[in-house]
Design a protein around this motif. Structure first.
Motif, PDB file in Angstrom:
ATOM      1  N   ALA A 212      33.689   2.107  -3.156  1.00 50.31           N
ATOM      2  CA  ALA A 212      32.709   3.474  -2.930  1.00 50.31           C
ATOM      3  C   ALA A 212      32.008   3.641  -1.983  1.00 50.31           C
ATOM      4  CB  ALA A 212      31.884   3.129  -5.163  1.00 50.31           C
ATOM      5  N   LEU A 213      31.415   2.400  -1.791  1.00 50.66           N
ATOM      6  CA  LEU A 213      30.673   2.494  -1.105  1.00 50.66           C
ATOM      7  C   LEU A 213      31.564   2.087   0.916  1.00 50.66           C
ATOM      8  CD1 LEU A 213      28.692  -0.969  -2.385  1.00 50.66           C
ATOM      9  CD2 LEU A 213      27.568   1.431  -1.036  1.00 50.66           C
ATOM     10  N   ILE A 214      32.142   1.664   0.617  1.00 48.34           N
ATOM     11  CA  ILE A 214      33.230   2.095   1.974  1.00 48.34           C
ATOM     12  C   ILE A 214      33.654   2.947   2.067  1.00 48.34           C
ATOM     13  CG2 ILE A 214      35.476   0.993   2.524  1.00 48.34           C
ATOM     14  CD1 ILE A 214      35.280  -1.080   1.915  1.00 48.34           C
ATOM     15  N   ALA A 215      33.414   4.303   0.928  1.00 53.15           N
ATOM     16  CA  ALA A 215      33.979   5.483   1.397  1.00 53.15           C
ATOM     17  C   ALA A 215      33.343   6.298   1.810  1.00 53.15           C
ATOM     18  CB  ALA A 215      34.938   6.030  -0.317  1.00 53.15           C
ATOM     19  N   LYS A 216      31.929   6.147   0.941  1.00 49.71           N
ATOM     20  CA  LYS A 216      30.646   6.912   1.648  1.00 49.71           C
ATOM     21  C   LYS A 216      30.312   6.250   3.205  1.00 49.71           C
ATOM     22  CE  LYS A 216      30.934  10.248  -0.993  1.00 49.71           C
ATOM     23  NZ  LYS A 216      30.427  11.369  -0.662  1.00 49.71           N
ATOM     24  N   GLU A 217      30.949   5.151   3.838  1.00 48.05           N
ATOM     25  CA  GLU A 217      30.341   4.876   5.373  1.00 48.05           C
ATOM     26  C   GLU A 217      29.272   3.979   5.376  1.00 48.05           C
ATOM     27  OE1 GLU A 217      30.857   8.551   7.306  1.00 48.05           O
ATOM     28  OE2 GLU A 217      33.750   8.359   7.483  1.00 48.05           O
TER      29      GLU A 217
ATOM     30  N   ASP B 293      35.785 -16.235  -4.308  1.00 47.28           N
ATOM     31  CA  ASP B 293      36.409 -14.736  -4.606  1.00 47.28           C
ATOM     32  C   ASP B 293      35.734 -13.638  -4.856  1.00 47.28           C
ATOM     33  OD1 ASP B 293      38.363 -16.720  -5.837  1.00 47.28           O
ATOM     34  OD2 ASP B 293      37.818 -16.479  -7.742  1.00 47.28           O
ATOM     35  N   PHE B 294      34.813 -13.542  -4.335  1.00 43.73           N
ATOM     36  CA  PHE B 294      33.616 -12.806  -3.946  1.00 43.73           C
ATOM     37  C   PHE B 294      34.226 -12.433  -2.430  1.00 43.73           C
ATOM     38  CE2 PHE B 294      30.622 -10.980  -7.057  1.00 43.73           C
ATOM     39  CZ  PHE B 294      31.323 -10.225  -8.483  1.00 43.73           C
ATOM     40  N   ALA B 295      34.139 -13.568  -1.343  1.00 44.86           N
ATOM     41  CA  ALA B 295      33.948 -13.637  -0.495  1.00 44.86           C
ATOM     42  C   ALA B 295      35.246 -12.818   0.137  1.00 44.86           C
ATOM     43  CB  ALA B 295      33.218 -14.963   0.099  1.00 44.86           C
ATOM     44  N   LYS B 296      36.097 -13.543  -0.202  1.00 41.97           N
ATOM     45  CA  LYS B 296      37.775 -13.268   0.155  1.00 41.97           C
ATOM     46  C   LYS B 296      38.035 -11.668  -0.254  1.00 41.97           C
ATOM     47  CE  LYS B 296      39.671 -17.561  -1.110  1.00 41.97           C
ATOM     48  NZ  LYS B 296      40.919 -18.557  -2.145  1.00 41.97           N
ATOM     49  N   ILE B 297      37.327 -11.463  -1.196  1.00 46.41           N
ATOM     50  CA  ILE B 297      37.405  -9.613  -0.899  1.00 46.41           C
ATOM     51  C   ILE B 297      37.206  -8.914  -0.338  1.00 46.41           C
ATOM     52  CG2 ILE B 297      36.388  -8.033  -3.419  1.00 46.41           C
ATOM     53  CD1 ILE B 297      36.802  -9.825  -5.141  1.00 46.41           C
ATOM     54  N   GLN B 298      35.876  -9.385   0.071  1.00 44.16           N
ATOM     55  CA  GLN B 298      34.606  -8.601   0.721  1.00 44.16           C
ATOM     56  C   GLN B 298      35.685  -8.537   2.379  1.00 44.16           C
ATOM     57  OE1 GLN B 298      31.324 -10.603   0.833  1.00 44.16           O
ATOM     58  NE2 GLN B 298      30.314 -10.002  -0.695  1.00 44.16           N
ATOM     59  N   ALA B 299      36.030  -9.791   2.373  1.00 40.97           N
ATOM     60  CA  ALA B 299      37.074  -9.964   4.149  1.00 40.97           C
ATOM     61  C   ALA B 299      38.387  -9.356   3.598  1.00 40.97           C
ATOM     62  CB  ALA B 299      37.154 -11.739   4.072  1.00 40.97           C
ATOM     63  N   ASN B 300      39.717  -9.730   3.041  1.00 44.97           N
ATOM     64  CA  ASN B 300      39.793  -8.140   2.655  1.00 44.97           C
ATOM     65  C   ASN B 300      39.791  -6.845   3.068  1.00 44.97           C
ATOM     66  OD1 ASN B 300      41.687 -10.874   2.295  1.00 44.97           O
ATOM     67  ND2 ASN B 300      41.732 -10.410   0.233  1.00 44.97           N
ATOM     68  N   LEU B 301      38.405  -6.581   2.796  1.00 43.10           N
ATOM     69  CA  LEU B 301      38.171  -5.325   3.069  1.00 43.10           C
ATOM     70  C   LEU B 301      37.742  -4.708   4.427  1.00 43.10           C
ATOM     71  CD1 LEU B 301      36.656  -4.081  -0.304  1.00 43.10           C
ATOM     72  CD2 LEU B 301      38.702  -3.243   0.113  1.00 43.10           C
TER      73      LEU B 301
ATOM     74  N   THR C 286      24.719   1.039 -15.502  1.00 42.27           N
ATOM     75  CA  THR C 286      26.039  -0.050 -15.622  1.00 42.27           C
ATOM     76  C   THR C 286      26.648   0.624 -14.272  1.00 42.27           C
ATOM     77  OG1 THR C 286      27.548   2.149 -16.021  1.00 42.27           O
ATOM     78  CG2 THR C 286      27.139   1.063 -17.705  1.00 42.27           C
ATOM     79  N   THR C 287      27.391  -0.214 -14.324  1.00 35.57           N
ATOM     80  CA  THR C 287      28.478  -0.811 -12.749  1.00 35.57           C
ATOM     81  C   THR C 287      28.644   0.844 -12.520  1.00 35.57           C
ATOM     82  OG1 THR C 287      28.640  -2.939 -12.512  1.00 35.57           O
ATOM     83  CG2 THR C 287      29.467  -1.304 -10.619  1.00 35.57           C
ATOM     84  N   ASP C 288      29.699   1.911 -12.845  1.00 36.09           N
ATOM     85  CA  ASP C 288      30.117   2.448 -13.279  1.00 36.09           C
ATOM     86  C   ASP C 288      29.136   3.940 -13.043  1.00 36.09           C
ATOM     87  OD1 ASP C 288      32.558   2.724 -13.737  1.00 36.09           O
ATOM     88  OD2 ASP C 288      32.127   2.536 -16.124  1.00 36.09           O
ATOM     89  N   ASP C 289      27.481   3.819 -13.659  1.00 34.48           N
ATOM     90  CA  ASP C 289      26.010   4.601 -13.353  1.00 34.48           C
ATOM     91  C   ASP C 289      25.943   4.611 -11.280  1.00 34.48           C
ATOM     92  OD1 ASP C 289      26.328   5.162 -15.824  1.00 34.48           O
ATOM     93  OD2 ASP C 289      23.905   4.301 -16.159  1.00 34.48           O
ATOM     94  N   ILE C 290      26.067   3.197 -11.002  1.00 35.29           N
ATOM     95  CA  ILE C 290      25.834   3.333  -9.613  1.00 35.29           C
ATOM     96  C   ILE C 290      26.837   3.589  -8.643  1.00 35.29           C
ATOM     97  CG2 ILE C 290      24.959   1.235  -7.759  1.00 35.29           C
ATOM     98  CD1 ILE C 290      24.642  -0.479  -9.926  1.00 35.29           C
ATOM     99  N   ILE C 291      28.365   3.968  -9.017  1.00 32.55           N
ATOM    100  CA  ILE C 291      28.846   4.551  -8.567  1.00 32.55           C
ATOM    101  C   ILE C 291      29.250   5.493  -8.396  1.00 32.55           C
ATOM    102  CG2 ILE C 291      31.734   4.507  -8.064  1.00 32.55           C
ATOM    103  CD1 ILE C 291      31.976   1.706  -9.943  1.00 32.55           C
ATOM    104  N   LYS C 292      28.992   6.033 -10.099  1.00 35.88           N
ATOM    105  CA  LYS C 292      29.171   7.820  -9.945  1.00 35.88           C
ATOM    106  C   LYS C 292      27.715   8.365  -8.962  1.00 35.88           C
ATOM    107  CE  LYS C 292      27.733  11.520 -12.368  1.00 35.88           C
ATOM    108  NZ  LYS C 292      27.884  11.903 -14.341  1.00 35.88           N
ATOM    109  N   ALA C 293      26.674   7.569  -8.754  1.00 38.48           N
ATOM    110  CA  ALA C 293      25.333   7.941  -7.952  1.00 38.48           C
ATOM    111  C   ALA C 293      25.510   8.144  -7.100  1.00 38.48           C
ATOM    112  CB  ALA C 293      23.967   6.998  -7.869  1.00 38.48           C
ATOM    113  N   ILE C 294      26.558   6.979  -5.912  1.00 38.98           N
ATOM    114  CA  ILE C 294      27.485   6.892  -4.411  1.00 38.98           C
ATOM    115  C   ILE C 294      28.024   7.759  -4.502  1.00 38.98           C
ATOM    116  CG2 ILE C 294      28.941   5.073  -3.155  1.00 38.98           C
ATOM    117  CD1 ILE C 294      27.939   3.086  -5.055  1.00 38.98           C
ATOM    118  N   GLN C 295      29.380   8.162  -5.618  1.00 40.84           N
ATOM    119  CA  GLN C 295      30.500   9.355  -4.800  1.00 40.84           C
ATOM    120  C   GLN C 295      29.215  10.454  -4.689  1.00 40.84           C
ATOM    121  OE1 GLN C 295      32.996   8.784  -8.485  1.00 40.84           O
ATOM    122  NE2 GLN C 295      34.098   7.001  -7.206  1.00 40.84           N
TER     123      GLN C 295
END
Length: 260
Positions: free
Chosen positions: A14-19, A52-60, A197-206
């Motif tokens: 969601a953060l990536i999509a909003k640049e 695992d988190f670091a790998k996810i970030q690196a892949n993104l 919730t994390t969904d609340d954060i995602i909605k605010a970002i979107q």
């Protein structure tokens, strides 16, 4: 379900999509960008969760900052080297006054020793206090006598960030609005934004309602897709929250710290 690795990925995407610009804490201090996100990770336990988190970030294609404690349950040299090799920032999650029972001279020696050891594994330019909520000692008090700049440290999040300009949000207590149960992971700020919730954060970002500059603090041991581990962490953290709120918040046994 919240606090799963799947949900963590959704938040990043969601953060990536909003640049948003993703900066390590070191990079933000040196050259802050507009619309910037600092992904801070406190590696308190289960270092392979942080890997695992670091790998996810690196892949993104993004980077974060990882603070390691000098205790066996955090300090894993293989994990530290792997995370650093991916281009993420490594920092020292110090708790010297807790481990040295408030003794300043022993505390600074402990700090020096652990910082030197960590720098043998990766470059270290920033540090961050580990809250140690069950301890009466606040390790940030070390800097009332000493200066971390003398150790070629450029910043510490609780001293060197203006949180009226940088929105701060943490999963301390395994919740995003856990102010009532947080003992030391607090900052002084004029921001009024709160999210449950994390969904609340995602909605605010979107919906472009999320602050343009923010620091997240994650404790990766709290995030699991395995339902057995997820449930275990939920029960454990809820129990800790009750203890912290009763003994350390409502009936504080420690001197309240001064924050930025």
């Amino acid at each position: 379900m919240d606090f799963t690795v799947k949900k963590y990925k959704e938040l990043l995407k969601a953060l990536i999509a909003k640049e948003y610009n993703f900066q390590t804490f070191e990079a933000y201090i040196q050259t802050p960008k507009e619309k910037s996100i600092v992904l801070r990770h406190d590696v308190d336990l289960l270092p392979y969760n942080s890997l695992d988190f670091a790998k996810i970030q690196a892949n993104l294609g993004i980077k974060g900052t990882y603070y390691f404690r000098a205790v066996p349950e955090s300090w894993d040299e293989k994990v530290i080297k792997k995370i650093a090799k991916m281009g993420h920032e490594i920092g020292y999650h110090y708790e010297c006054l807790t481990t040295c029972k408030g003794n300043l001279e022993l505390g600074i020696k402990d700090f020096e020793k652990n910082l030197k050891a960590l720098r043998k594994l990766a470059p270290v330019a920033t540090i961050c206090m580990h809250g140690s909520p069950m301890s009466k000692y606040d390790s940030k008090d070390l800097w009332k006598t000493y200066d971390y700049v003398d150790y070629k440290i450029i910043a510490e999040p609780y001293f060197d960030v203006d949180y009226n300009k940088v929105y701060y949000i943490t999963d301390t207590g395994r919740k995003w609005d856990g102010h009532a149960t947080s003992v030391r992971d607090k900052v002084s700020t004029n921001f009024k934004n709160t999210y449950h919730t994390t969904d609340d954060i995602i909605k605010a970002i979107q919906t472009d309602a999320y602050p343009s500059v923010a620091m997240f603090t994650f404790h990766p041991q709290r995030w699991n897709d395995n339902m057995l581990l997820w449930s275990k962490e939920l029960v454990l953290q809820n129990t800790k929250n009750v203890i912290k709120e009763y003994f350390f918040v409502k009936k504080p046994m420690i001197e309240k710290p001064n924050y930025v």
